[in-house]
Design an enzyme around this catalytic site. Structure first.
Site, mmCIF file in Angstrom:
data_model
loop_
_atom_site.group_PDB
_atom_site.id
_atom_site.type_symbol
_atom_site.label_atom_id
_atom_site.label_comp_id
_atom_site.label_asym_id
_atom_site.label_seq_id
_atom_site.Cartn_x
_atom_site.Cartn_y
_atom_site.Cartn_z
ATOM 1 N N GLU A 118 -4.395 -0.883 5.926
ATOM 2 C CA GLU A 118 -4.904 0.388 4.892
ATOM 3 C C GLU A 118 -6.357 0.517 5.374
ATOM 4 O OE1 GLU A 118 -3.482 1.100 0.796
ATOM 5 O OE2 GLU A 118 -5.409 0.239 0.441
ATOM 6 N N HIS A 125 -8.027 -5.558 -1.424
ATOM 7 C CA HIS A 125 -7.984 -4.238 -1.528
ATOM 8 C C HIS A 125 -9.470 -3.802 -0.935
ATOM 9 C CE1 HIS A 125 -7.591 -0.104 -2.291
ATOM 10 N NE2 HIS A 125 -6.321 -0.213 -2.201
HETATM 11 P P1 13P Z 1 -3.711 6.513 -1.635
HETATM 12 O O1 13P Z 1 -2.085 6.631 -1.190
HETATM 13 O O2 13P Z 1 -3.965 7.335 -2.774
HETATM 14 O O3 13P Z 1 -4.410 6.979 -0.321
HETATM 15 O O4 13P Z 1 -4.014 5.122 -1.693
HETATM 16 C C1 13P Z 1 -3.987 4.048 -0.975
HETATM 17 C C2 13P Z 1 -4.390 2.948 -1.694
HETATM 18 O O5 13P Z 1 -5.474 2.806 -1.711
HETATM 19 C C3 13P Z 1 -3.326 1.994 -1.942
HETATM 20 O O6 13P Z 1 -3.505 0.639 -2.298
#
Ligand code: 13P
Length: 256
Positions: free
Chosen positions: A168, A98
């Site tokens: 992400e 992450h």
């Molecule tokens: P948000 O949905 O708050 O943008 O967070 C995304 C995230 O980092 C999930 O791992």
């Protein structure tokens, strides 16, 4: 895992601050999750709550995941939690790589070691990749390719069924973007790119991991991201702590 149609993962990060509140949110999510036939829900709370929730996940429709795991299964590693400890306590998924952990100094090599140990131990790995920012020359493409290939180094084809890839982009995470997600067209473009990188590595006829999107997903944009982004699931941060909003996201995914 390959039979699951959609997969929605709740990443609670370092929330809620007490078990009572955590139980309330988990119970609320579970109430919706077990009614849906088209969606698998995975809740990733802080480590300390996993023991309370894992026994409540007997149904295949909801599971618990950890937000990290170490690269070794035992030894003198202060503060670490091993994949084996997680597995023995009923945890079936683990988020690795992450961006919030990468920002603390985790390298691609360290993440790859964690990926391989978690797979070897029998956990499903949720591998996150994402660029910090976008530039007009498209340097984020080779950046994502690098993160993917490094994260999956020495990971064989037979492990792919136990891997989910999450795209992400760091700049689209709610805390960084003020809640502004990426456009579904951009999500689609990156989904195609990731599939290309994976099929170049593993072969065109290989069944590839599911691809998820994360970054400011909410009930308003979930359908557009799902349908037009052509993704298999979502990794949700902030909205996953709101029983109503997350329930809506689950229901949207279920009907698509
Ligand atoms: P948000 O949905 O708050 O943008 O967070 C995304 C995230 O980092 C999930 O791992």
């Amino acid at each position: 895992m390959s039979k699951i149609k959609k997969i929605i993962i709740a990443n609670w990060k370092m929330n809620p601050t007490n078990l009572k509140e955590a139980k309330k949110v988990f119970t609320g999510i579970k109430r919706t999750a077990i009614k849906l036939s088209n969606v698998k829900t995975v809740v990733c709370p802080p480590f300390i709550y996993l023991d309370d929730f894992a026994p409540l996940c007997k149904e295949n429709k909801i599971s618990v995941g950890a937000q990290d795991a170490f690269s070794k299964n035992k030894g003198s590693f202060t503060g670490m939690i091993s994949p084996e400890m997680l597995k023995k306590n009923g945890v079936t998924f683990v988020i690795l790589g992450h961006s919030e952990r990468r920002a603390l100094g985790e390298t691609d090599e360290f993440i790859n070691n964690k990926v391989r140990m978690s797979l070897k131990t029998g956990l499903n790995v949720v591998l996150c990749v994402g660029e910090k920012e976008r530039d007009e020359h498209g340097w984020y493409f080779p950046f994502i390719k690098d993160q993917l290939l490094s994260g999956l180094e020495k990971v064989g084809k037979s492990d792919l069924k136990n891997i989910l890839i999450v795209y992400e982009p760091v700049w689209a995470i709610s805390g960084n973007s003020g809640g502004q997600s990426m456009s579904s067209a951009e999500v689609h473009e990156m989904t195609i790119f990731i599939k290309k990188v994976l099929s170049d590595k593993y072969g065109i006829n290989t069944s590839l991991p599911k691809i998820l999107y994360g970054g400011s997903v909410n009930p308003k944009n979930a359908e557009d991201i799902f349908v037009n982004g052509q993704i298999d699931g979502l990794l949700v941060g902030k909205a996953s702590l709101d029983i109503e909003d997350f329930g809506l996201i689950l229901k949207i995914a279920n009907k698509i």
